[in-house]
Design a protein around this motif. Structure first.
Motif, PDB file in Angstrom:
ATOM      1  N   HIS A  22     -30.022 -30.730 -34.562  1.00 31.76           N
ATOM      2  CA  HIS A  22     -28.929 -30.006 -35.201  1.00 31.76           C
ATOM      3  C   HIS A  22     -27.733 -30.882 -35.534  1.00 31.76           C
ATOM      4  CE1 HIS A  22     -30.794 -26.067 -34.926  1.00 31.76           C
ATOM      5  NE2 HIS A  22     -31.261 -26.457 -33.759  1.00 31.76           N
ATOM      6  N   ARG A  23     -27.667 -32.077 -34.981  1.00 33.43           N
ATOM      7  CA  ARG A  23     -26.591 -32.982 -35.366  1.00 33.43           C
ATOM      8  C   ARG A  23     -27.141 -34.169 -36.164  1.00 33.43           C
ATOM      9  NH1 ARG A  23     -24.346 -30.934 -30.444  1.00 33.43           N
ATOM     10  NH2 ARG A  23     -25.062 -32.611 -29.085  1.00 33.43           N
ATOM     11  N   GLN A  24     -27.990 -34.980 -35.555  1.00 33.04           N
ATOM     12  CA  GLN A  24     -28.398 -36.212 -36.214  1.00 33.04           C
ATOM     13  C   GLN A  24     -29.325 -35.963 -37.404  1.00 33.04           C
ATOM     14  OE1 GLN A  24     -29.828 -39.085 -33.368  1.00 33.04           O
ATOM     15  NE2 GLN A  24     -27.889 -39.176 -32.285  1.00 33.04           N
ATOM     16  N   VAL A  25     -30.408 -35.229 -37.205  1.00 30.57           N
ATOM     17  CA  VAL A  25     -31.322 -34.978 -38.321  1.00 30.57           C
ATOM     18  C   VAL A  25     -30.597 -34.236 -39.442  1.00 30.57           C
ATOM     19  CG1 VAL A  25     -33.374 -33.693 -39.038  1.00 30.57           C
ATOM     20  CG2 VAL A  25     -33.439 -35.090 -36.965  1.00 30.57           C
ATOM     21  N   ALA A  26     -29.800 -33.246 -39.085  1.00 33.64           N
ATOM     22  CA  ALA A  26     -29.068 -32.495 -40.113  1.00 33.64           C
ATOM     23  C   ALA A  26     -28.112 -33.403 -40.880  1.00 33.64           C
ATOM     24  CB  ALA A  26     -28.311 -31.338 -39.469  1.00 33.64           C
ATOM     25  N   ALA A  27     -27.432 -34.320 -40.182  1.00 30.99           N
ATOM     26  CA  ALA A  27     -26.503 -35.227 -40.860  1.00 30.99           C
ATOM     27  C   ALA A  27     -27.235 -36.158 -41.818  1.00 30.99           C
ATOM     28  CB  ALA A  27     -25.722 -36.042 -39.830  1.00 30.99           C
TER      29      ALA A  27
END
Length: 371
Positions: A22-27
């Motif tokens: 939810h943070r790295q992949v989404a970014a």
């Protein structure tokens, strides 16, 4: 310029892990990267997710306890077959470093989530006489990894374990512009919440004792999976009707359970692997506008102190926890004011929105440097 591509691997973490998915992949997806995300979907009884533009998903065996060989072999096969087609490989488990030797890969980045050697020393599945030996072996792997792969650190305090400086991508949270006021009763009940994985070292027994002692009108709600003996501890407490235990929930549903609660608990024990790390759950409590009750580990006590958004209690001191919660329930404006302070502080200092560009830039720099 063509879009970058990255192979993201974990065999340990839940595929819906907040930091990874939810943070790295989404970014990375938002920045136009093509992402192949390999994780233990079936190991967590999940189907591969619906199609998302730019995202491909692959199932890997789950690594847990003493059963790790199949996961390591599966990860090595995946790296050999798919790694060379990407600009970058991003690993989220230290054991995946053992899958690298002899493979011809693009640049590899290891995201250092925790003090792995210190964590090994409290793993119940490792025989006690072997834990120090295992911890020393992990330190050796870390030193070798620094010479062979790129590192990202989840906490500034991890820097002392390594010889060279490395980018830091802190475990922060996505902070809403507005947070619901704390201490909002639901059907006449004020909720006290715990969010995250549950183990004995993370305070499972203390939370049950707190649940048993809560006055009428207060209820403990536990959101997260339990591991080891903590599974039986929570299961018995739920059967007795002492608390509500939801188990794992996807990130958006999990953090939504914080809204309007009286307080968030973080009763970690004084263990070496907890001392240098910020407990992300405390950041999430404050970011959603509820005050925190924490034990005196350095970083979480410092956060509560600087934000003025909670209380620090002694290790194992459940009576003090109950006194704090009863006081806040009797005067709800106190936790609401503490919650407002916490939300403002975390929005200014610990919002993922201020970190995501630095994360993408760090990976872009590694990818641009080439093999």
């Amino acid at each position: 310029m063509r879009s970058r591509s990255v192979l993201v691997l974990t065999v340990v973490h839940h595929p819906d892990d907040s930091r990874i998915r939810h943070r790295q992949v989404a970014a990375l997806l938002d920045a136009g990267w093509q992402v192949t995300y390999a994780a233990p979907w079936s190991g967590y009884d999940l189907d591969l997710p619906a199609t998302v533009p730019g995202l491909s998903t692959v199932d890997l065996p789950r690594s847990r306890g003493r059963h790790r060989g199949a996961a390591l072999r599966g990860a090595r096969r995946l790296l050999r077959e798919h790694g060379p087609r990407h600009d970058l490989v991003l690993l989220h488990d230290p054991e995946l470093l053992l899958a690298l030797p002899g493979l011809h890969l693009p640049p590899v980045v290891w995201d250092v989530h925790e003090d792995t050697a210190a964590a090994v020393e409290v793993k119940a599945w490792i025989p006690r006489p072997l834990r120090r030996v295992a911890a020393a072996a992990v330190r050796g792997v870390e030193r070798a990894a620094e010479r062979r792969v790129h590192l990202l650190l989840a906490d500034h305090h991890y820097a002392s374990r390594f010889r060279r400086p490395h980018p830091v991508v802190p475990n922060v949270t996505t902070v809403p512009e507005r947070a619901a006021p704390a201490a909002q009763p639901v059907d006449g009940v004020l909720r006290v919440v715990y969010l995250g994985s549950v183990t004995l070292e993370r305070g499972a027994a203390e939370m049950v004792e707190v649940a048993r002692g809560l006055p009428p009108g207060l209820r403990l709600e536990v959101v997260g999976p339990a591991h080891g003996p903590a599974q039986a501890v929570l299961a018995r407490a739920r059967e007795e009707g002492l608390l509500d235990w939801h188990g794992f929930l996807p990130s958006d549903r999990a953090v939504a359970r914080l809204d309007g609660a009286l307080a968030g608990l973080c009763l970690l024990h004084d263990k070496p692997n907890f001392r240098p790390s910020m407990a992300t759950k405390v950041v999430e409590y404050l970011g959603r506008g509820i005050p925190a009750v924490v034990t005196p580990l350095p970083l979480q006590a410092d956060l509560v102190g600087r934000s003025g958004a909670g209380v620090v209690v002694p290790f194992g001191a459940t009576t003090q926890v109950l006194d704090v919660l009863a006081g806040w329930a009797a005067d709800p404006e106190i936790p609401r004011e503490l919650g407002r302070r916490g939300h403002q502080f975390v929005a200014e200092h610990h919002d993922w929105g201020t970190q995501r560009a630095g994360f993408v830039s760090a990976l872009e720099g590694v990818a641009a440097a080439g093999r």
